[in-house]
Design a protein around this motif. Structure first.
Motif, PDB file in Angstrom:
ATOM      1  N   GLY A 265     104.074 -16.174  90.462  1.00  0.00           N
ATOM      2  CA  GLY A 265     104.797 -17.380  90.109  1.00  0.00           C
ATOM      3  C   GLY A 265     105.606 -17.169  88.850  1.00  0.00           C
ATOM      4  N   ALA A 266     106.389 -18.172  88.501  1.00  0.00           N
ATOM      5  CA  ALA A 266     107.211 -18.139  87.294  1.00  0.00           C
ATOM      6  C   ALA A 266     107.089 -19.476  86.586  1.00  0.00           C
ATOM      7  N   VAL A 267     106.900 -19.418  85.266  1.00  0.00           N
ATOM      8  CA  VAL A 267     106.785 -20.632  84.463  1.00  0.00           C
ATOM      9  C   VAL A 267     108.156 -21.303  84.375  1.00  0.00           C
ATOM     10  N   ARG A 268     108.206 -22.572  84.742  1.00  0.00           N
ATOM     11  CA  ARG A 268     109.443 -23.348  84.683  1.00  0.00           C
ATOM     12  C   ARG A 268     109.114 -24.750  84.188  1.00  0.00           C
ATOM     13  N   GLY A 269     109.608 -25.096  83.022  1.00  0.00           N
ATOM     14  CA  GLY A 269     109.401 -26.437  82.506  1.00  0.00           C
ATOM     15  C   GLY A 269     107.941 -26.805  82.411  1.00  0.00           C
ATOM     16  N   ALA A 270     107.563 -27.883  83.118  1.00  0.00           N
ATOM     17  CA  ALA A 270     106.195 -28.404  83.014  1.00  0.00           C
ATOM     18  C   ALA A 270     105.239 -27.766  84.011  1.00  0.00           C
ATOM     19  N   GLY A 271     105.684 -26.706  84.707  1.00  0.00           N
ATOM     20  CA  GLY A 271     104.801 -26.126  85.702  1.00  0.00           C
ATOM     21  C   GLY A 271     105.108 -24.682  86.011  1.00  0.00           C
ATOM     22  N   VAL A 272     104.501 -24.220  87.089  1.00  0.00           N
ATOM     23  CA  VAL A 272     104.673 -22.852  87.582  1.00  0.00           C
ATOM     24  C   VAL A 272     105.160 -22.944  89.017  1.00  0.00           C
ATOM     25  N   ASP A 273     106.267 -22.305  89.313  1.00  0.00           N
ATOM     26  CA  ASP A 273     106.791 -22.273  90.677  1.00  0.00           C
ATOM     27  C   ASP A 273     106.154 -21.108  91.428  1.00  0.00           C
ATOM     28  N   THR A 274     105.536 -21.411  92.574  1.00  0.00           N
ATOM     29  CA  THR A 274     104.909 -20.384  93.408  1.00  0.00           C
ATOM     30  C   THR A 274     105.360 -20.578  94.840  1.00  0.00           C
ATOM     31  N   ALA A 275     104.987 -19.634  95.671  1.00  0.00           N
ATOM     32  CA  ALA A 275     105.308 -19.744  97.096  1.00  0.00           C
ATOM     33  C   ALA A 275     104.579 -20.903  97.758  1.00  0.00           C
ATOM     34  N   LEU A 276     103.551 -21.428  97.093  1.00  0.00           N
ATOM     35  CA  LEU A 276     102.785 -22.549  97.640  1.00  0.00           C
ATOM     36  C   LEU A 276     103.122 -23.850  96.929  1.00  0.00           C
ATOM     37  N   GLY A 277     104.252 -23.885  96.265  1.00  0.00           N
ATOM     38  CA  GLY A 277     104.657 -25.102  95.589  1.00  0.00           C
ATOM     39  C   GLY A 277     104.489 -25.002  94.088  1.00  0.00           C
ATOM     40  N   ARG A 278     104.643 -26.126  93.428  1.00  0.00           N
ATOM     41  CA  ARG A 278     104.636 -26.179  91.970  1.00  0.00           C
ATOM     42  C   ARG A 278     103.244 -26.543  91.462  1.00  0.00           C
ATOM     43  N   VAL A 279     102.781 -25.790  90.496  1.00  0.00           N
ATOM     44  CA  VAL A 279     101.493 -26.034  89.857  1.00  0.00           C
ATOM     45  C   VAL A 279     101.764 -26.478  88.425  1.00  0.00           C
ATOM     46  N   LEU A 280     101.218 -27.605  88.018  1.00  0.00           N
ATOM     47  CA  LEU A 280     101.453 -28.123  86.680  1.00  0.00           C
ATOM     48  C   LEU A 280     100.827 -27.221  85.616  1.00  0.00           C
ATOM     49  N   ARG A 281     101.467 -27.128  84.467  1.00  0.00           N
ATOM     50  CA  ARG A 281     100.924 -26.330  83.358  1.00  0.00           C
ATOM     51  C   ARG A 281      99.503 -26.777  83.012  1.00  0.00           C
ATOM     52  N   ASP A 282      99.271 -28.091  83.046  1.00  0.00           N
ATOM     53  CA  ASP A 282      97.955 -28.606  82.673  1.00  0.00           C
ATOM     54  C   ASP A 282      96.860 -28.168  83.636  1.00  0.00           C
ATOM     55  N   ASP A 283      97.252 -27.686  84.806  1.00  0.00           N
ATOM     56  CA  ASP A 283      96.274 -27.226  85.785  1.00  0.00           C
ATOM     57  C   ASP A 283      96.069 -25.716  85.739  1.00  0.00           C
ATOM     58  N   VAL A 284      96.658 -25.080  84.722  1.00  0.00           N
ATOM     59  CA  VAL A 284      96.506 -23.635  84.533  1.00  0.00           C
ATOM     60  C   VAL A 284      95.941 -23.399  83.138  1.00  0.00           C
ATOM     61  N   ASP A 285      94.859 -22.672  83.058  1.00  0.00           N
ATOM     62  CA  ASP A 285      94.157 -22.479  81.795  1.00  0.00           C
ATOM     63  C   ASP A 285      94.992 -21.675  80.798  1.00  0.00           C
ATOM     64  N   GLY A 286      95.223 -22.257  79.611  1.00  0.00           N
ATOM     65  CA  GLY A 286      95.853 -21.533  78.518  1.00  0.00           C
ATOM     66  C   GLY A 286      97.314 -21.205  78.713  1.00  0.00           C
ATOM     67  N   LEU A 287      98.037 -21.998  79.481  1.00  0.00           N
ATOM     68  CA  LEU A 287      99.430 -21.686  79.781  1.00  0.00           C
ATOM     69  C   LEU A 287     100.408 -22.486  78.920  1.00  0.00           C
ATOM     70  N   ALA A 288      99.891 -23.381  78.099  1.00  0.00           N
ATOM     71  CA  ALA A 288     100.736 -24.358  77.413  1.00  0.00           C
ATOM     72  C   ALA A 288     101.871 -23.729  76.615  1.00  0.00           C
ATOM     73  N   HIS A 289     101.658 -22.574  75.999  1.00  0.00           N
ATOM     74  CA  HIS A 289     102.650 -22.007  75.081  1.00  0.00           C
ATOM     75  C   HIS A 289     103.479 -20.881  75.695  1.00  0.00           C
ATOM     76  N   GLN A 290     103.367 -20.677  77.005  1.00  0.00           N
ATOM     77  CA  GLN A 290     104.180 -19.646  77.642  1.00  0.00           C
ATOM     78  C   GLN A 290     105.612 -20.148  77.846  1.00  0.00           C
ATOM     79  N   SER A 291     106.576 -19.296  77.579  1.00  0.00           N
ATOM     80  CA  SER A 291     107.982 -19.699  77.645  1.00  0.00           C
ATOM     81  C   SER A 291     108.494 -19.707  79.083  1.00  0.00           C
ATOM     82  N   ASP A 292     109.551 -20.477  79.301  1.00  0.00           N
ATOM     83  CA  ASP A 292     110.183 -20.544  80.617  1.00  0.00           C
ATOM     84  C   ASP A 292     110.610 -19.150  81.080  1.00  0.00           C
TER      85      ASP A 292
END
Length: 384
Positions: A265-292
């Motif tokens: 996946g790739a970090v984009r804005g408030a989430g992560v874009d994957t082949a299975l759709g968008r996963v929110l940053r808050d649903d991924v452990d420790g991802l808050a400070h990763q850049s787009d």
């Protein structure tokens, strides 16, 4: 184009961190070599008073050597081992096994075949008075729930009963620490589950600190207060079982400690874009400070994803294998993106090989992730 699947979590509250008690055992910079081979290159580890710590790792990783170093059955080439703050190895000192106050339960139990169960338990108490010795043996036979089998010889006992007698014998002299070497490997599969619970009960009721070594992930998760995952002689992570499983600190741990799939996946804005759709940053452990734009791989285990029959453009993957496990079935799905994931389903659900499906992320906890540039540490896709 990625399918848009909603993903919401009801993240379970993690239990509080265990309070760090007194450290009963400390290994600092310990090394063990056999010829030119460094089996344990530079190991540091501490064990808290009263806990059950399991050293978990694949065959040949150095865990049994570590146990033998603690027991005094091997001498370290470097480093220090301290028990209750006293050096038992290192700094020019080496305390032999019989003087360390350490009990050992060997993989094969090593009971004396010519002695009864009662005599086996009392073997380490030969220097005590008869009344004291008999009272201690009675206490231990009651602890392991074999009061009526004291007169039996080892070959008259079942595997589980032999293990309990071996455990009672190791506990007899009231050791500072109890060491268990692959304690359940000689038992039938069904008996292992029963004996894990029984051994944990015995150790807890005895109030002894224990260090176990095993390559069995389920065993480590079920009996341990903490797990130390070992790889090539080094400890890669040490923590509570739940944290090691849900938040592994390396791909090796994620892959080794249960079946693992990695979803790119790739970090984009408030989430992560994957082949299975968008996963929110808050649903991924420790991802808050990763850049787009950061490329990552999400760890998904078979119970984190669900396959649903689909056709045409809705489908995003194809079933490539099916493994029947009795009450459940494990499906491997090759996604159109090139990733591969594994899905665990009830035995009543059935997909055929080559069937087109849509895969949804249904995890109810935060997902762990790894940088995509570390992808070569383990094979991409689901673990075998």
């Amino acid at each position: 184009m990625a399918n848009e699947h909603p993903f919401t979590t009801a993240t379970a509250r993690s239990p509080p961190e265990p309070a760090a008690g007194d450290e009963i055992l400390e290994l600092e910079g310990v090394a063990k070599r056999y010829g030119s081979e460094a089996v344990v290159p530079d190991l540091s580890l501490s064990v808290r008073d009263g806990e059950i710590l399991t050293v978990l790792g694949p065959s040949g990783c150095g865990k049994t050597t570590t146990l033998r170093l603690i027991a005094g059955l091997e001498r370290p080439n470097a480093g220090e081992i301290r028990l209750r703050g006293d050096d038992v190895a290192g700094n020019g000192r080496f305390v032999p096994p019989e003087e360390r106050g350490v009990g050992v339960v060997f993989q094969e139990f090593a009971l004396f075949p010519h002695l009864t169960a009662r005599e086996n338990v009392g073997f380490a108490l030969r220097k005590r008075g008869a009344d004291e010795r008999e009272a201690r043996v009675d206490e231990l036979l009651e602890l392991v729930r074999l009061e009526g089998r004291g007169a039996d010889y080892p070959d008259e006992l079942s595997g589980g009963q032999q293990q309990r007698i071996a455990l009672a014998r190791a506990l007899a002299p009231e050791p500072e620490i109890l060491l268990l070497d692959e304690p359940f490997s000689n038992l039938d599969v069904d008996l292992r589950v029963e004996m894990r619970e029984e051994v944990r009960r015995i150790i807890t009721e005895a109030g002894v600190t224990a260090v176990s070594v095993t390559h069995d992930q389920e065993e480590a998760l079920s009996i341990s207060d903490r797990i130390a995952v070992m790889n090539e002689g080094d400890i890669e992570q040490i923590d509570r079982p739940q944290r090691v499983f849900q938040r592994p600190e390396s791909r090796f741990i994620a892959d080794f400690l249960g079946r693992a799939s990695f979803l790119s996946g790739a970090v984009r804005g408030a989430g992560v874009d994957t082949a299975l759709g968008r996963v929110l940053r808050d649903d991924v452990d420790g991802l808050a400070h990763q850049s787009d734009g950061t490329a990552i791989d999400l760890l998904v285990r078979p119970d984190d994803v669900t396959a649903v029959p689909a056709a045409g453009s809705e489908a995003d993957g194809r079933v490539v294998s099916r493994r029947y496990l009795g009450p459940s079935v494990l499906y491997r799905v090759e996604l159109d993106s090139g990733d591969t994931v594994e899905c665990m389903h009830n035995h009543a659900d059935r997909f055929d090989p080559d069937e087109r499906v849509i895969v949804r992320i249904t995890a109810d906890h935060e997902l762990a992730w790894f940088p995509a540039d570390q992808r070569d540490e383990t094979a991409t896709g689901a673990a075998d």
